[in-house]
Scaffold this motif. Structure first.
Motif, PDB file in Angstrom:
ATOM      1  N   ILE A  58       0.798  -1.370  -0.091  1.00  0.00           N
ATOM      2  CA  ILE A  58      -0.043  -0.020   0.039  1.00  0.00           C
ATOM      3  C   ILE A  58       0.963   1.206   0.146  1.00  0.00           C
ATOM      4  O   ILE A  58       0.702   2.164  -0.744  1.00  0.00           O
ATOM      5  N   HIS A  59       2.130   1.252   0.521  1.00  0.00           N
ATOM      6  CA  HIS A  59       3.049   2.222   0.702  1.00  0.00           C
ATOM      7  C   HIS A  59       3.486   2.537  -0.582  1.00  0.00           C
ATOM      8  O   HIS A  59       3.526   3.712  -0.828  1.00  0.00           O
ATOM      9  N   ASP A  60       3.987   1.598  -1.170  1.00  0.00           N
ATOM     10  CA  ASP A  60       4.690   1.704  -2.726  1.00  0.00           C
ATOM     11  C   ASP A  60       3.356   2.542  -3.451  1.00  0.00           C
ATOM     12  O   ASP A  60       3.897   3.371  -4.285  1.00  0.00           O
ATOM     13  N   VAL A  61       2.238   1.901  -3.435  1.00  0.00           N
ATOM     14  CA  VAL A  61       1.231   2.510  -4.327  1.00  0.00           C
ATOM     15  C   VAL A  61       0.803   4.183  -3.955  1.00  0.00           C
ATOM     16  O   VAL A  61       0.863   5.092  -5.066  1.00  0.00           O
ATOM     17  N   VAL A  62       0.780   4.234  -2.788  1.00  0.00           N
ATOM     18  CA  VAL A  62       0.381   5.815  -2.268  1.00  0.00           C
ATOM     19  C   VAL A  62       1.753   6.560  -2.801  1.00  0.00           C
ATOM     20  O   VAL A  62       1.508   7.852  -3.513  1.00  0.00           O
ATOM     21  N   ASN A  63       2.790   6.012  -2.507  1.00  0.00           N
ATOM     22  CA  ASN A  63       4.133   6.860  -2.704  1.00  0.00           C
ATOM     23  C   ASN A  63       4.144   6.994  -4.356  1.00  0.00           C
ATOM     24  O   ASN A  63       4.442   8.439  -4.682  1.00  0.00           O
ATOM     25  N   ASN A  64       3.823   6.137  -5.189  1.00  0.00           N
ATOM     26  CA  ASN A  64       3.957   6.127  -6.680  1.00  0.00           C
ATOM     27  C   ASN A  64       2.949   7.115  -7.081  1.00  0.00           C
ATOM     28  O   ASN A  64       3.239   8.136  -7.958  1.00  0.00           O
ATOM     29  N   LEU A  65       1.733   7.263  -6.407  1.00  0.00           N
ATOM     30  CA  LEU A  65       0.647   8.285  -6.954  1.00  0.00           C
ATOM     31  C   LEU A  65       1.072   9.714  -6.641  1.00  0.00           C
ATOM     32  O   LEU A  65       0.863  10.633  -7.275  1.00  0.00           O
ATOM     33  N   THR A  66       1.468   9.718  -5.283  1.00  0.00           N
ATOM     34  CA  THR A  66       1.570  11.134  -4.793  1.00  0.00           C
ATOM     35  C   THR A  66       2.824  11.735  -5.410  1.00  0.00           C
ATOM     36  O   THR A  66       2.737  13.015  -5.614  1.00  0.00           O
ATOM     37  N   GLY A  67       3.925  10.827  -5.758  1.00  0.00           N
ATOM     38  CA  GLY A  67       4.926  11.760  -6.662  1.00  0.00           C
ATOM     39  C   GLY A  67       4.402  12.416  -7.840  1.00  0.00           C
ATOM     40  O   GLY A  67       4.779  13.368  -8.043  1.00  0.00           O
ATOM     41  N   HIS A  68       3.309  11.780  -8.476  1.00  0.00           N
ATOM     42  CA  HIS A  68       2.674  12.344  -9.652  1.00  0.00           C
ATOM     43  C   HIS A  68       1.699  13.408  -9.457  1.00  0.00           C
ATOM     44  O   HIS A  68       1.808  14.609  -9.960  1.00  0.00           O
ATOM     45  N   ILE A  69       1.078  13.373  -8.204  1.00  0.00           N
ATOM     46  CA  ILE A  69       0.258  14.391  -7.717  1.00  0.00           C
ATOM     47  C   ILE A  69       1.150  15.745  -7.444  1.00  0.00           C
ATOM     48  O   ILE A  69       0.890  16.756  -7.616  1.00  0.00           O
ATOM     49  N   GLU A  70       2.207  15.454  -6.795  1.00  0.00           N
ATOM     50  CA  GLU A  70       3.041  16.506  -6.216  1.00  0.00           C
ATOM     51  C   GLU A  70       3.683  17.390  -7.268  1.00  0.00           C
ATOM     52  O   GLU A  70       3.777  18.507  -7.475  1.00  0.00           O
ATOM     53  N   HIS A  71       4.031  16.466  -8.434  1.00  0.00           N
ATOM     54  CA  HIS A  71       4.661  17.182  -9.572  1.00  0.00           C
ATOM     55  C   HIS A  71       3.359  17.851 -10.126  1.00  0.00           C
ATOM     56  O   HIS A  71       3.968  18.970 -10.761  1.00  0.00           O
ATOM     57  N   GLN A  72       2.509  17.298 -10.394  1.00  0.00           N
ATOM     58  CA  GLN A  72       1.590  18.291 -11.166  1.00  0.00           C
ATOM     59  C   GLN A  72       1.052  19.445 -10.296  1.00  0.00           C
ATOM     60  O   GLN A  72       0.922  20.720 -10.783  1.00  0.00           O
ATOM     61  N   LEU A  73       1.070  19.485  -8.835  1.00  0.00           N
ATOM     62  CA  LEU A  73       0.815  20.262  -7.979  1.00  0.00           C
ATOM     63  C   LEU A  73       1.963  21.450  -8.180  1.00  0.00           C
ATOM     64  O   LEU A  73       1.627  22.859  -8.080  1.00  0.00           O
ATOM     65  N   ALA A  74       3.037  21.048  -8.186  1.00  0.00           N
ATOM     66  CA  ALA A  74       4.158  21.895  -8.247  1.00  0.00           C
ATOM     67  C   ALA A  74       4.290  22.878  -9.507  1.00  0.00           C
ATOM     68  O   ALA A  74       4.263  24.016  -9.783  1.00  0.00           O
ATOM     69  N   ASN A  75       3.769  22.100 -10.614  1.00  0.00           N
ATOM     70  CA  ASN A  75       3.649  22.726 -12.015  1.00  0.00           C
ATOM     71  C   ASN A  75       2.606  23.820 -12.151  1.00  0.00           C
ATOM     72  O   ASN A  75       2.709  24.769 -12.520  1.00  0.00           O
ATOM     73  N   LEU A  76       1.565  23.578 -11.378  1.00  0.00           N
ATOM     74  CA  LEU A  76       0.175  24.255 -11.414  1.00  0.00           C
ATOM     75  C   LEU A  76       0.615  25.554 -10.570  1.00  0.00           C
ATOM     76  O   LEU A  76       0.337  26.711 -10.969  1.00  0.00           O
ATOM     77  N   THR A  77       1.416  25.350  -9.529  1.00  0.00           N
ATOM     78  CA  THR A  77       1.678  26.709  -8.788  1.00  0.00           C
ATOM     79  C   THR A  77       2.620  27.644  -9.761  1.00  0.00           C
ATOM     80  O   THR A  77       2.637  28.735  -9.492  1.00  0.00           O
TER      81      THR A  77
END
Ligand code: 5GP
Ligand code: MN
Ligand code: MN
Length: 327
Positions: free
Chosen positions: A301-320
């Protein structure tokens, strides 16, 4: 494609299928098309509808016993129609019929649709496949069963007219379906809001055990196989949980995971702001819409969450940084 009857007039055998783990739009569109063709195609062609077991609550449409689940690999249909499915593998056990058919048609509204048929009718702006089908039907040929099926799909994919995919056109179609006599209050309550005791308990557990991460911009919760077994429930009992997570104040992305096998999780994602969850789901082999998407992922579950949040963080940073550069 303008009129679905014109496409199928010469077919003597017709197959229809929707996606695995059928939701309201999938069930509604499949049954609406089945009954519409059955009623309006002359010459009494063979029409088979294939779907995995549908949630009990969707039987409110009526005439759902026509759904077939047997797998007879040798059938070759004159025409086979895929509904609400962005890729061929989404058809599950019915994929083989689609592949063998003489003519194939793909009717859908997913932006991620891979246009895998001979004829592809994909309306990315439509709220639901049911909305697309309404446009391909002749209005005076829609009876009450067909209207109920179309209404089911529209309310489920729009979250009862609240998601951003709801348009003036969606509302006009819903109005027309109501004028045919759809029991809308009952359908909304019984298929959308009412939960049994166990469903409420799982919802409660998911909220209680949810975690806010990424500075409160992302909320994650999960359901283990053990939990589902404990409550004598299936994945069909998880409807609505992701929506409750999504409306947590300040959250940009909600994630719900449920365990399907050892180190295998079905992922549901919903976005409030500008994060494109379809992009993330597609990256991991799934698909969907910009604000609602899903995929299957492997690992802890930790792998899955980490993989997903990496992408979300990246998108949020680009949006900012995009927003900052606007000033
Ligand atoms: P849900 O989270 O309700 O299961 O799905 C949200 C949206 O994403 C739906 O439009 C659904 O069709 C799509 N979706 C969910 N899981 C998958 C998947 O594994 N593959 C693809 N292609 N689409 C998915
Ligand atoms: Mn669907
Ligand atoms: Mn849909």
């Amino acid at each position: 494609m303008k009129n679905v009857l014109d496409e199928l007039r010469n077919a003597r055998t017709i197959g229809i299928a929707g996606h695995v783990r059928p939701d309201g739009d999938c069930v509604g569109s499949c049954l609406a098309l089945y009954h519409y063709l059955k009623k309006n195609l002359s010459g009494d062609p063979v029409i088979d509808l294939y779907l995995e077991t549908i949630p009990e609550k969707f039987k409110i449409i009526g005439d759902t016993e026509v759904i077939k689940q047997e797998n007879m690999d040798s059938i070759i249909y004159d025409a086979f129609i895929s509904l609400d499915s962005s890729s061929l593998d989404r058809l599950g056990f019915a994929q083989v019929y689609f592949e063998q058919a003489n003519k194939t048609i793909n009717i859908d509204h997913h932006i991620s649709n891979l246009k895998f048929a001979n004829a592809n009718h994909v309306e990315e702006k439509a709220s639901s496949t049911c909305e697309v089908l309404f446009g391909l039907f002749e209005e005076e040929k829609i009876d009450i069963t067909i209207a109920k099926a179309l209404y089911l799909g529209i309310i489920h994919d729009t979250g009862v007219f609240k998601h951003s995919n709801t348009s003036e056109k969606t509302m006009n179609i819903a109005g027309k379906l109501i004028s045919i006599g759809v029991p809308f209050s009952q359908m909304i309550d019984e298929t959308f809001y009412i939960k049994n005791y166990h469903q409420n308990q799982i919802l409660g557990r998911c909220l209680l055990e949810s975690m806010l991460i990424l500075d409160g911009k992302c909320i994650v919760s999960s359901v283990s196989k053990k939990m589902l077994e404990f409550y004598d429930s299936t994945s069909a009992d998880l409807d609505g949980i992701i929506d409750q997570l999504r409306i947590t104040k300040g959250v940009e992305v909600a994630i719900l995971l449920y365990e399907t096998d050892f180190h295998e999780y079905k992922v549901s994602m919903r976005a409030n702001g500008d994060v494109d969850v379809r992009k993330i789901a597609s990256y991991f082999g799934g698909g969907g819409h910009i604000k609602a998407a899903g995929c299957t992922m492997h690992g802890t579950i930790h792998d899955v969450v980490n993989n997903l949040t990496g992408h979300i963080e990246h998108q949020l940073a680009n949006l900012t940084s995009e927003q900052e550069s606007e000033y």
